[in-house]
Design an enzyme around this catalytic site. Sequence first.
Site, PDB file in Angstrom:
ATOM      1  N   ASP A 128       2.384  -4.638   0.630  1.00  0.00           N
ATOM      2  CA  ASP A 128       3.100  -3.394   0.946  1.00  0.00           C
ATOM      3  C   ASP A 128       4.194  -3.098  -0.084  1.00  0.00           C
ATOM      4  OD1 ASP A 128       3.622  -1.136   2.413  1.00  0.00           O
ATOM      5  OD2 ASP A 128       4.942  -2.149   3.845  1.00  0.00           O
TER       6      ASP A 128
ATOM      7  N   ASN B  26      -4.473   4.130   7.462  1.00  0.00           N
ATOM      8  CA  ASN B  26      -4.171   4.689   6.143  1.00  0.00           C
ATOM      9  C   ASN B  26      -4.976   5.957   5.832  1.00  0.00           C
ATOM     10  OD1 ASN B  26      -3.583   1.424   4.626  1.00  0.00           O
ATOM     11  ND2 ASN B  26      -2.079   2.883   5.386  1.00  0.00           N
TER      12      ASN B  26
HETATM   13  C1  IPE Z   1       0.002  -1.863   5.960  1.00  0.00           C
HETATM   14  O1  IPE Z   1       0.955  -1.161   5.265  1.00  0.00           O
HETATM   15  C2  IPE Z   1      -1.373  -1.595   5.397  1.00  0.00           C
HETATM   16  C3  IPE Z   1      -1.624  -2.107   4.050  1.00  0.00           C
HETATM   17  C4  IPE Z   1      -0.800  -2.768   3.298  1.00  0.00           C
HETATM   18  C5  IPE Z   1      -2.944  -1.837   3.535  1.00  0.00           C
HETATM   19  P1  IPE Z   1       1.428   0.286   5.712  1.00  0.00           P
HETATM   20  O2  IPE Z   1       2.387   0.754   4.668  1.00  0.00           O
HETATM   21  O3  IPE Z   1       0.258   1.161   5.982  1.00  0.00           O
HETATM   22  O4  IPE Z   1       2.158   0.002   7.085  1.00  0.00           O
HETATM   23  P2  IPE Z   1       3.339   0.788   7.809  1.00  0.00           P
HETATM   24  O5  IPE Z   1       2.917   2.217   7.897  1.00  0.00           O
HETATM   25  O6  IPE Z   1       4.557   0.623   6.963  1.00  0.00           O
HETATM   26  O7  IPE Z   1       3.497   0.120   9.129  1.00  0.00           O
HETATM   27  C1  IPE Z   2       0.712  -0.582   0.411  1.00  0.00           C
HETATM   28  O1  IPE Z   2       1.720   0.145  -0.221  1.00  0.00           O
HETATM   29  C2  IPE Z   2      -0.665  -0.127   0.010  1.00  0.00           C
HETATM   30  C3  IPE Z   2      -1.398   0.581   1.060  1.00  0.00           C
HETATM   31  C4  IPE Z   2      -0.974   0.781   2.269  1.00  0.00           C
HETATM   32  C5  IPE Z   2      -2.708   1.078   0.709  1.00  0.00           C
HETATM   33  P1  IPE Z   2       2.249   1.502   0.387  1.00  0.00           P
HETATM   34  O2  IPE Z   2       1.454   2.619  -0.181  1.00  0.00           O
HETATM   35  O3  IPE Z   2       2.297   1.441   1.866  1.00  0.00           O
HETATM   36  O4  IPE Z   2       3.720   1.546  -0.194  1.00  0.00           O
HETATM   37  P2  IPE Z   2       5.034   2.041   0.565  1.00  0.00           P
HETATM   38  O5  IPE Z   2       5.142   1.235   1.826  1.00  0.00           O
HETATM   39  O6  IPE Z   2       4.854   3.505   0.843  1.00  0.00           O
HETATM   40  O7  IPE Z   2       6.135   1.763  -0.402  1.00  0.00           O
HETATM   41 MG    MG Z   3       3.667   0.773   3.171  1.00  0.00          MG
END
Ligand code: IPE
Ligand code: IPE
Ligand code: MG
Length: 253
Positions: free
Chosen positions: A30, A78
């Site tokens: 993340d 997502n």
């Molecule tokens: C969890 O991260 C999913 C992945 C890393 C693929 P998210 O960024 O989607 O989770 P939330 O929305 O912060 O809970």
């Molecule tokens: C994790 O990084 C990757 C996926 C969820 C696909 P994020 O895209 O959630 O990054 P932040 O949390 O917005 O910084």
């Molecule tokens: Mg995220």
Amino acid sequence: MLALPATPPASLLDGLDPHGIPRHVACVMDGNGRWAERRGLVRTAGHAAGEEALLDAVEGALALGIEWLTVFAFSTENWNRPADEVAFLMEFNREVLARHRHRLHEQGVRVRFIGRRDEKVPPALLDHMDRSIELTRDNTRCTLTIAFNYGGQAELVDAVRAMVAEGVDPDDIDVERIRHHLYDPEMPDVDLFVRTSGEMRISNFLLWQVAYSELVFTDALWPDFRKEHLAAAVAEYQRRERRFGGLLTEAAP
Ligand code: IPE
Ligand code: IPE
Ligand code: MG
């Protein structure tokens, strides 16, 4: 919150108990979007930068002797992101598999996937997933499981559906029967759960398998994550006292 040692150890295993390496480590990758935003870049540049982190984490897992590494690449939630980001992630994940599956194979990594293989996942990506599974299926050094279109709740829904469809007698449903209907029944429970970017939540990852995991959180954003962070997470794991609801033998009367 995890901190890296002030002076990096000469070897990744320095200071670690080689007999206390977690068998299964799960990572929520993340913070890609924030990594990019802090640099004035588009969010997708953060996803692209995460590729290096993943390769380094796999190298770290191999060096540490971690047998199962499971990474969260795309959740069932997502899909709610903007269409262009979702489209980028589909294309990007296909490219990552195309670029790296041969190297992973040479490293002795067995690649597997968990998640829903539904019509939302582009056929070209499914094809590269299948090729990666097929190429690496007999490797035994480490299993890299990529959670894609994965949700822990969806996994349990799918397990229940499968049991009902098979006509399983309710009296025959127990922990082992449910485990047998998860996406990968061979996957052991998670010993160490790592999440980057400072968020301290599970976000629907491996709900069943994290029942007794040790949770470790780090402020590092995923594109900055390296094998040293993984080793530091293992060091933190080795400082924990796992009880599984019982008592430690020396504490028992
Ligand atoms: C969890 O991260 C999913 C992945 C890393 C693929 P998210 O960024 O989607 O989770 P939330 O929305 O912060 O809970
Ligand atoms: C994790 O990084 C990757 C996926 C969820 C696909 P994020 O895209 O959630 O990054 P932040 O949390 O917005 O910084
Ligand atoms: Mg995220």
